[in-house]
Design a protein around this motif. Structure first.
Motif, PDB file in Angstrom:
ATOM      1  N   ALA A 168       1.005  -0.879   0.640  1.00 27.47           N
ATOM      2  CA  ALA A 168       0.212   0.017   0.055  1.00 27.47           C
ATOM      3  C   ALA A 168       0.852   1.131  -0.563  1.00 27.47           C
ATOM      4  N   SER A 169       2.254   1.185   0.392  1.00 28.61           N
ATOM      5  CA  SER A 169       2.828   2.493   0.940  1.00 28.61           C
ATOM      6  C   SER A 169       3.981   2.853   0.048  1.00 28.61           C
ATOM      7  N   THR A 170       4.408   1.952  -1.276  1.00 27.04           N
ATOM      8  CA  THR A 170       5.122   1.938  -2.338  1.00 27.04           C
ATOM      9  C   THR A 170       4.766   1.611  -3.238  1.00 27.04           C
ATOM     10  N   GLY A 171       3.388   0.650  -3.352  1.00 24.98           N
ATOM     11  CA  GLY A 171       2.955   0.008  -4.348  1.00 24.98           C
ATOM     12  C   GLY A 171       3.035  -0.945  -5.038  1.00 24.98           C
ATOM     13  N   ALA A 172       2.702  -1.740  -5.896  1.00 25.57           N
ATOM     14  CA  ALA A 172       2.790  -3.419  -6.235  1.00 25.57           C
ATOM     15  C   ALA A 172       2.936  -3.737  -7.650  1.00 25.57           C
ATOM     16  N   VAL A 173       3.191  -5.031  -8.033  1.00 23.79           N
ATOM     17  CA  VAL A 173       3.226  -5.373  -9.514  1.00 23.79           C
ATOM     18  C   VAL A 173       2.102  -5.797 -10.185  1.00 23.79           C
ATOM     19  N   PRO A 174       1.299  -5.397 -11.148  1.00 20.93           N
ATOM     20  CA  PRO A 174       0.246  -6.187 -11.624  1.00 20.93           C
ATOM     21  C   PRO A 174       0.624  -7.476 -11.805  1.00 20.93           C
ATOM     22  N   GLY A 175      -0.155  -8.969 -11.763  1.00 15.71           N
ATOM     23  CA  GLY A 175       0.281  -9.563 -12.206  1.00 15.71           C
ATOM     24  C   GLY A 175       1.106 -10.379 -10.837  1.00 15.71           C
ATOM     25  N   ALA A 176       1.256  -9.788 -10.400  1.00 20.68           N
ATOM     26  CA  ALA A 176       2.234 -10.513  -8.884  1.00 20.68           C
ATOM     27  C   ALA A 176       1.256 -11.407  -8.131  1.00 20.68           C
ATOM     28  N   VAL A 177       1.626 -12.367  -7.671  1.00 24.24           N
ATOM     29  CA  VAL A 177       1.123 -13.281  -6.626  1.00 24.24           C
ATOM     30  C   VAL A 177       1.644 -13.527  -5.006  1.00 24.24           C
TER      31      VAL A 177
END
Length: 146
Positions: free
Chosen positions: A44-53
């Motif tokens: 939530a604080s740094t972001g995510a990679v779409p598609g990562a499990v």
């Protein structure tokens, strides 16, 4: 021998599973399974990679063991290419080691973690919560307007 004992023995050896973010980006582009072992707050604080499990570090054996009834649907055979990342390589190393002990010979982890992946051009989203710096800057600008 328990998986924890095997990981500890494996940890004594040189970390041959550590790769650069650029190497990881190429593997991801080629279809490697991407595993995010950061906390919900970290994402939530740094972001995510779409598609990562998203995988809980405490459930690696349950999520990946070929014999597990709870094995993740995204997990193929032990020859599958897997890229693990965290906020840094310190969080992903134990997971990559556990995967290696479980027989996943092509499991690697990313030097520099999520920030390095983002800097290497891997698509990301977020963050979904404002950073401390952004919150402070917003507070400071409101205070200066008074």
């Amino acid at each position: 021998m328990s998986i924890e004992t095997a990981v500890q023995e494996d940890a004594v050896q040189e970390d041959t599973q550590l790769i650069t973010a650029e190497e990881a980006a190429k593997l991801i582009e080629e279809g490697a399974l991407l595993i995010d072992v950061r906390s919900e707050g970290g994402r939530a604080s740094t972001g995510a990679v779409p598609g990562a499990v998203v995988v809980n570090r405490e459930h690696v054996e349950e999520d990946f063991s070929p014999e597990s009834a709870h094995r993740l649907a995204e997990v193929g055979g032990t020859d599958q290419k897997i890229v693990v990342f965290c906020g840094s390589e310190n969080g992903s190393r134990p997971v990559a080691q556990k995967l290696h002990v479980l027989g996943y010979a092509n499991a690697v982890h990313v030097d520099g973690g999520f920030p390095a992946l983002r800097d290497a051009g891997v698509p990301t989203t977020g963050p979904t919560t404002p950073s401390v710096e952004a919150t402070q800057a917003s507070t400071d600008s409101v205070a200066s307007e008074r």
